[in-house]
Scaffold this active site. Structure first.
Site, PDB file in Angstrom:
ATOM      1  N   GLU A 174       0.820  -1.210   0.000  1.00 33.53           N
ATOM      2  CA  GLU A 174       0.000   0.000   0.000  1.00 33.53           C
ATOM      3  C   GLU A 174       0.859   1.267   0.000  1.00 33.53           C
ATOM      4  OE1 GLU A 174      -3.065  -0.150  -0.521  1.00 33.53           O
ATOM      5  OE2 GLU A 174      -3.543  -2.233  -0.032  1.00 33.53           O
ATOM      6  N   ARG A 207     -17.900  -1.077   5.040  1.00 38.29           N
ATOM      7  CA  ARG A 207     -18.877  -1.777   4.194  1.00 38.29           C
ATOM      8  C   ARG A 207     -19.669  -2.786   5.020  1.00 38.29           C
ATOM      9  NH1 ARG A 207     -18.595  -6.577   1.743  1.00 38.29           N
ATOM     10  NH2 ARG A 207     -16.418  -6.860   2.322  1.00 38.29           N
ATOM     11  N   CYS A 254      -8.321  -2.029   7.973  1.00 39.48           N
ATOM     12  CA  CYS A 254      -6.915  -2.002   7.548  1.00 39.48           C
ATOM     13  C   CYS A 254      -6.437  -0.578   7.277  1.00 39.48           C
ATOM     14  CB  CYS A 254      -6.706  -2.876   6.311  1.00 39.48           C
ATOM     15  SG  CYS A 254      -6.777  -4.625   6.707  1.00 39.48           S
ATOM     16  N   HIS A 303      -1.394  -5.708   1.912  1.00 38.71           N
ATOM     17  CA  HIS A 303      -2.537  -6.627   1.868  1.00 38.71           C
ATOM     18  C   HIS A 303      -2.144  -7.937   1.189  1.00 38.71           C
ATOM     19  CE1 HIS A 303      -5.736  -3.436   2.659  1.00 38.71           C
ATOM     20  NE2 HIS A 303      -6.176  -4.471   3.353  1.00 38.71           N
TER      21      HIS A 303
HETATM   22  N1  PCA Z   1      -8.638  -6.936   6.233  1.00 37.71           N
HETATM   23  C1  PCA Z   1      -9.632  -5.919   6.491  1.00 37.71           C
HETATM   24  C2  PCA Z   1      -9.608  -5.707   7.973  1.00 37.71           C
HETATM   25  C3  PCA Z   1      -8.860  -6.840   8.545  1.00 37.71           C
HETATM   26  C4  PCA Z   1      -8.219  -7.489   7.394  1.00 37.71           C
HETATM   27  O1  PCA Z   1      -7.404  -8.420   7.447  1.00 37.71           O
HETATM   28  C5  PCA Z   1      -9.391  -4.674   5.654  1.00 37.71           C
HETATM   29  O2  PCA Z   1      -8.812  -4.759   4.551  1.00 37.71           O
HETATM   30  O3  PCA Z   1      -9.763  -3.581   6.082  1.00 37.71           O
END
Ligand code: PCA
Length: 215
Positions: free
Chosen positions: A80, A90, A143, A167
């Protein structure tokens, strides 16, 4: 002792596992050069996740903080670039909270950039045969909340020289319940995280290559 704080999330939504934690957990106590990895699970809850993170930063005074979460449906590991000052959930979090259009930090700036060498990380992963790309949004859920909150906390934690967020996609067993979705084995994610940390420790200035997209 140099320390690296590595975080993953508890399962959230309909998923029973969260590979961001499964991949991070096995690295606890391992060394990258002379830096020791401390793995920490964050709750998938808006209210407390940043408190858990800040407590660990205060206790361990890490040099690097790398937080990971899952973005099921993405095709590869996404490093990111930017966190934004908005919560827009959401789905409810694990304790039923669903903030809509609230700031992560009242009066905070619109956004923060990662201070990881994101381009060098993507290049290193690809060179080792692991699919990865730069992402320009960490979403607006827990996140992004942690990523923004982490960067916002840094002035109070001067030990931290580099921090950012990554991610991971579905694992194969998760993807089996989402036909057509891409996936990656947890062992590959773990290898990727070690590479990300090595690249971060060894890269003072990020490389000048495009990670951009057109839409
Ligand atoms: N993904 C979610 C929250 C926790 C996770 O592992 C997100 O992308 O916000």
């Amino acid at each position: 002792m140099r320390k690296i704080l590595l975080t993953g999330f508890a399962p959230f939504g309909a998923e029973k596992t969260n590979p961001s934690w499964d991949a991070v957990q096995v690295l606890d106590g391992q060394m990258i050069d002379d830096a020791r990895i401390i793995s920490l699970q964050l709750p998938s809850e808006f209210d407390v996740c940043l408190q858990v993170l800040e407590d660990a930063m205060r206790a361990h005074q890490p040099e690097v903080v790398l937080s990971l979460g899952q973005a099921g449906g993405r095709a590869d590991i996404t490093v990111e670039r930017v966190a934004i000052n908005i919560n827009d959930a959401r789905i409810p979090d694990n304790i039923g909270q669903q903030p809509i259009d609230t700031p992560v930090a009242e009066h905070g700036p619109v956004g923060y950039f990662s201070s990881l060498p994101i381009k060098a990380i993507v290049q290193a992963l690809r060179q080792h045969g692991i699919p990865a790309s730069v992402s320009h949004t960490a979403g607006t859920y827990v996140c992004n909340h942690v990523f923004y909150g982490l960067m916002h906390l840094l002035p109070n934690h001067p030990s931290v020289k580099r921090a950012g967020f990554v991610h991971v996609p579905y694992t194969p067993d998760q993807a089996a319940a989402h036909p057509g979705a891409a996936s990656m084995a947890v062992t590959t994610m773990t290898a990727a995280i070690r590479l990300m940390l090595e690249t971060t420790l060894h890269t003072a200035h990020d490389i000048h290559v495009s990670g951009g997209i057109t839409h």
